[in-house]
Design a protein around this motif. Structure first.
Motif, PDB file in Angstrom:
ATOM      1  N   ASP A 247      47.003  30.353 174.247  1.00 52.19           N
ATOM      2  CA  ASP A 247      45.683  30.439 173.615  1.00 52.19           C
ATOM      3  C   ASP A 247      44.632  29.714 174.455  1.00 52.19           C
ATOM      4  N   LEU A 248      44.969  28.531 174.938  1.00 52.11           N
ATOM      5  CA  LEU A 248      44.034  27.777 175.766  1.00 52.11           C
ATOM      6  C   LEU A 248      43.737  28.524 177.054  1.00 52.11           C
ATOM      7  N   ARG A 249      44.762  29.098 177.653  1.00 53.26           N
ATOM      8  CA  ARG A 249      44.568  29.842 178.900  1.00 53.26           C
ATOM      9  C   ARG A 249      43.653  31.042 178.675  1.00 53.26           C
ATOM     10  N   THR A 250      43.843  31.719 177.557  1.00 52.81           N
ATOM     11  CA  THR A 250      42.992  32.877 177.235  1.00 52.81           C
ATOM     12  C   THR A 250      41.540  32.463 177.047  1.00 52.81           C
ATOM     13  N   ILE A 251      41.323  31.336 176.356  1.00 52.44           N
ATOM     14  CA  ILE A 251      39.968  30.850 176.124  1.00 52.44           C
ATOM     15  C   ILE A 251      39.282  30.493 177.438  1.00 52.44           C
ATOM     16  N   ILE A 252      40.004  29.821 178.332  1.00 56.27           N
ATOM     17  CA  ILE A 252      39.428  29.437 179.628  1.00 56.27           C
ATOM     18  C   ILE A 252      39.057  30.666 180.445  1.00 56.27           C
ATOM     19  N   VAL A 253      39.924  31.679 180.445  1.00 60.60           N
ATOM     20  CA  VAL A 253      39.642  32.916 181.182  1.00 60.60           C
ATOM     21  C   VAL A 253      38.409  33.604 180.621  1.00 60.60           C
ATOM     22  N   LYS A 254      38.274  33.629 179.283  1.00 56.39           N
ATOM     23  CA  LYS A 254      37.114  34.259 178.659  1.00 56.39           C
ATOM     24  C   LYS A 254      35.833  33.504 179.000  1.00 56.39           C
ATOM     25  N   ILE A 255      35.912  32.190 179.061  1.00 56.57           N
ATOM     26  CA  ILE A 255      34.732  31.393 179.420  1.00 56.57           C
ATOM     27  C   ILE A 255      34.316  31.677 180.857  1.00 56.57           C
ATOM     28  N   ILE A 256      35.301  31.740 181.755  1.00 58.45           N
ATOM     29  CA  ILE A 256      35.002  31.999 183.167  1.00 58.45           C
ATOM     30  C   ILE A 256      34.338  33.360 183.349  1.00 58.45           C
ATOM     31  N   HIS A 257      34.822  34.356 182.599  1.00 57.88           N
ATOM     32  CA  HIS A 257      34.296  35.712 182.733  1.00 57.88           C
ATOM     33  C   HIS A 257      33.149  35.992 181.754  1.00 57.88           C
ATOM     34  N   ARG A 258      32.734  34.984 181.012  1.00 54.94           N
ATOM     35  CA  ARG A 258      31.638  35.108 180.046  1.00 54.94           C
ATOM     36  C   ARG A 258      31.882  36.240 179.051  1.00 54.94           C
ATOM     37  N   ASP A 259      33.099  36.340 178.585  1.00 54.90           N
ATOM     38  CA  ASP A 259      33.441  37.327 177.561  1.00 54.90           C
ATOM     39  C   ASP A 259      33.159  36.729 176.194  1.00 54.90           C
ATOM     40  N   GLY A 260      32.538  37.492 175.317  1.00 55.03           N
ATOM     41  CA  GLY A 260      32.253  37.014 173.972  1.00 55.03           C
ATOM     42  C   GLY A 260      33.532  36.825 173.169  1.00 55.03           C
ATOM     43  N   THR A 269      32.598  29.016 163.630  1.00 55.14           N
ATOM     44  CA  THR A 269      31.887  27.737 163.697  1.00 55.14           C
ATOM     45  C   THR A 269      32.089  27.046 165.041  1.00 55.14           C
ATOM     46  N   TYR A 270      33.170  27.403 165.744  1.00 51.24           N
ATOM     47  CA  TYR A 270      33.444  26.792 167.039  1.00 51.24           C
ATOM     48  C   TYR A 270      32.966  27.650 168.207  1.00 51.24           C
ATOM     49  N   PHE A 271      32.881  28.973 168.012  1.00 54.08           N
ATOM     50  CA  PHE A 271      32.604  29.848 169.142  1.00 54.08           C
ATOM     51  C   PHE A 271      31.291  30.616 169.048  1.00 54.08           C
ATOM     52  N   LEU A 272      30.593  30.528 167.909  1.00 53.49           N
ATOM     53  CA  LEU A 272      29.293  31.180 167.801  1.00 53.49           C
ATOM     54  C   LEU A 272      28.326  30.650 168.859  1.00 53.49           C
ATOM     55  N   SER A 273      28.271  29.326 169.006  1.00 54.24           N
ATOM     56  CA  SER A 273      27.341  28.729 169.966  1.00 54.24           C
ATOM     57  C   SER A 273      27.697  29.120 171.399  1.00 54.24           C
ATOM     58  N   MET A 274      28.979  29.344 171.664  1.00 54.77           N
ATOM     59  CA  MET A 274      29.391  29.762 173.002  1.00 54.77           C
ATOM     60  C   MET A 274      28.841  31.146 173.314  1.00 54.77           C
ATOM     61  N   ASN A 275      29.007  32.082 172.379  1.00 53.92           N
ATOM     62  CA  ASN A 275      28.489  33.431 172.580  1.00 53.92           C
ATOM     63  C   ASN A 275      26.962  33.420 172.725  1.00 53.92           C
ATOM     64  N   MET A 276      26.297  32.604 171.900  1.00 51.15           N
ATOM     65  CA  MET A 276      24.840  32.493 171.986  1.00 51.15           C
ATOM     66  C   MET A 276      24.397  32.052 173.368  1.00 51.15           C
ATOM     67  N   ARG A 277      25.060  31.057 173.898  1.00 42.95           N
ATOM     68  CA  ARG A 277      24.655  30.517 175.193  1.00 42.95           C
ATOM     69  C   ARG A 277      24.899  31.509 176.325  1.00 42.95           C
ATOM     70  N   TYR A 278      25.924  32.339 176.215  1.00 45.51           N
ATOM     71  CA  TYR A 278      26.100  33.385 177.220  1.00 45.51           C
ATOM     72  C   TYR A 278      24.843  34.249 177.298  1.00 45.51           C
ATOM     73  N   ALA A 279      24.334  34.655 176.129  1.00 46.77           N
ATOM     74  CA  ALA A 279      23.144  35.499 176.083  1.00 46.77           C
ATOM     75  C   ALA A 279      21.915  34.740 176.574  1.00 46.77           C
ATOM     76  N   ILE A 280      21.745  33.507 176.103  1.00 47.31           N
ATOM     77  CA  ILE A 280      20.564  32.708 176.460  1.00 47.31           C
ATOM     78  C   ILE A 280      20.533  32.413 177.958  1.00 47.31           C
ATOM     79  N   TRP A 281      21.665  32.001 178.505  1.00 51.45           N
ATOM     80  CA  TRP A 281      21.699  31.665 179.931  1.00 51.45           C
ATOM     81  C   TRP A 281      21.530  32.902 180.807  1.00 51.45           C
TER      82      TRP A 281
END
Length: 413
Positions: A247-260, A269-281
């Protein structure tokens, strides 16, 4: 008591009052900062100290550049409507210059300053918990949490982690185990509250600050064997954790590739802000790429450009942000990174000025072997990666005060 001694005591009391009001009332806090500045001027007139350029160069002027750079942008672009920014960032101008030419405090006074801030943050935490016990017992929405706290969640998390950092230092200075245990319980309370309000970056920044400071301490003190062992343990532990945890490996890969992140699989509650920042950045990067904005900056009205990008059909959904979780139509989102914000505002010169502040603050901390100062700087500017901490008064005053205090106001002995 003569006038010089009276002014000395008055300035110290005002410093403490600035910290007491910092988590609560911004208007009163601003008035106290002005009062402290007036007391400093009166002390200068009374001959308690002199304004010495050598004491203020280069660090104090570099720290003050975070305000001066905006004054330059306003004048050059004639964006007079944004003069309020200078008022907001005024602490970044006066506190470094005045503390560099002000009183020097001994260890007891330094501990009082740190304890005052810890107490102020603790009281704000207790007040929020009494008024809204759901903070500690339930899982409210992040919108509810923001309305219950004295400031937005990310900034309150930064305050809690800063208070926790200072609490650890106070515990180390305690002379008995009982006092250390009592202070340790306060640190645990700060950590618990930080977890309950979902301030992920504040927690991550604290871990980064402690780890980086420990590594630098080992290097400065020339404990090379311990340094090598610690780095090897971090690399090995991280590798094993990623290898063994799918699970951790999958999350890291998604972050690197900016996958929602799909909210049906991941807690929103933990990943909404992550998806938002992909769009904002992404929108911020697009603005910087237009018309050499990366060099000259878009200007202080860059929010207009961001809003146009946000309004594009499917912009948010393409990064996994589902409108039912976020009222996009009625919200304005900034760049959510102090580095991107000052880059958009002032161009590459603004970004370099910010990086210069980070460098000179860390250099001063290492030179003075003030590792509490170093940890604070790393903690604060790690939070700046995902928040505009130097664009809100509570972030501005927090940094301007403690950066100037640690750099200039502590007696060398």
């Amino acid at each position: 008591m003569n006038i010089k001694e009276l002014l000395r005591r008055l300035q110290f009391v005002l410093l403490l009052l600035i910290l007491v009001t910092l988590p609560f009332v911004t208007v009163l806090n601003s008035a106290l900062i002005i009062s402290w500045a007036v007391a400093w001027v009166l002390s200068l007139i009374a001959g308690r100290f002199q304004f010495d350029v050598k004491k203020t160069w280069p660090e104090a002027w570099i720290f003050s550049s975070l305000c001066l750079i905006y004054l330059v942008v306003i004048v050059l672009r004639m964006q007079w409507d944004f003069g309020f920014i200078i008022e907001k960032k005024f602490s970044l101008l006066i506190l470094p210059l005045m503390m560099a030419n002000g009183d020097r405090y001994d260890k007891k006074q330094v501990l009082i300053v740190l304890a005052t801030f810890v107490a102020a943050v603790g009281l704000s935490e207790i007040r929020a918990a009494i008024l809204h016990p759901e903070l500690l017992t339930g899982v409210p929405s992040t919108a509810d949490i923001d309305s219950w706290l004295p400031m937005r969640r990310p900034y309150f998390g930064m305050y809690l982690m800063t208070a926790m950092l200072f609490t650890f230092y106070l515990a180390l200075q305690a002379k008995t185990i009982i006092y250390r245990a009592a202070i340790g319980l306060i640190a645990i309370a700060f950590a618990y509250c930080t977890f309950m309000i979902f301030t992920k970056m504040a927690i991550g920044s604290f871990i980064i600050a402690i780890t980086a400071t420990f590594i630098i301490w080992l290097a400065v003190e020339k404990k090379y064997l311990a340094l090598g062992s610690f780095l090897f343990a971090i690399i090995l532990g991280t590798t094993l954790l990623i290898t063994l945890n799918d699970d951790l490996r999958t999350i890291i890969v998604k972050i690197i590739h900016r996958d929602g992140f799909d909210y049906s699989k991941y807690q929103w509650t933990y990943f909404l802000s992550m998806n938002m920042r992909y769009a904002i950045w992404t929108c911020s990067a697009e603005l910087l790429a237009q018309d050499y904005n990366w060099l000259t900056g878009y200007g202080l009205d860059h929010q207009v450009g961001l809003d146009l990008c946000y309004a594009r059909p499917g912009m948010w959904e393409s990064f996994g942000v589902i409108p039912m979780y976020l009222d996009i139509g009625n919200s304005v989102y900034n760049a959510h990174s102090e580095y991107l914000t000052i880059w958009l505002d002032a161009g590459i010169i603004g970004l370099l000025a910010l990086l210069a502040v980070v460098f000179f603050a860390c250099r001063r901390a290492i030179k003075d072997r003030n590792y509490l100062y170093l940890a604070f700087v790393i903690l604060f500017f790690s939070c700046c990666l995902t928040e505009t901490c130097l664009s809100v008064q509570r972030g501005i005053v927090l940094f301007a005060f403690f950066n100037s205090f640690f750099a200039f106001a502590i007696k060398k002995d």
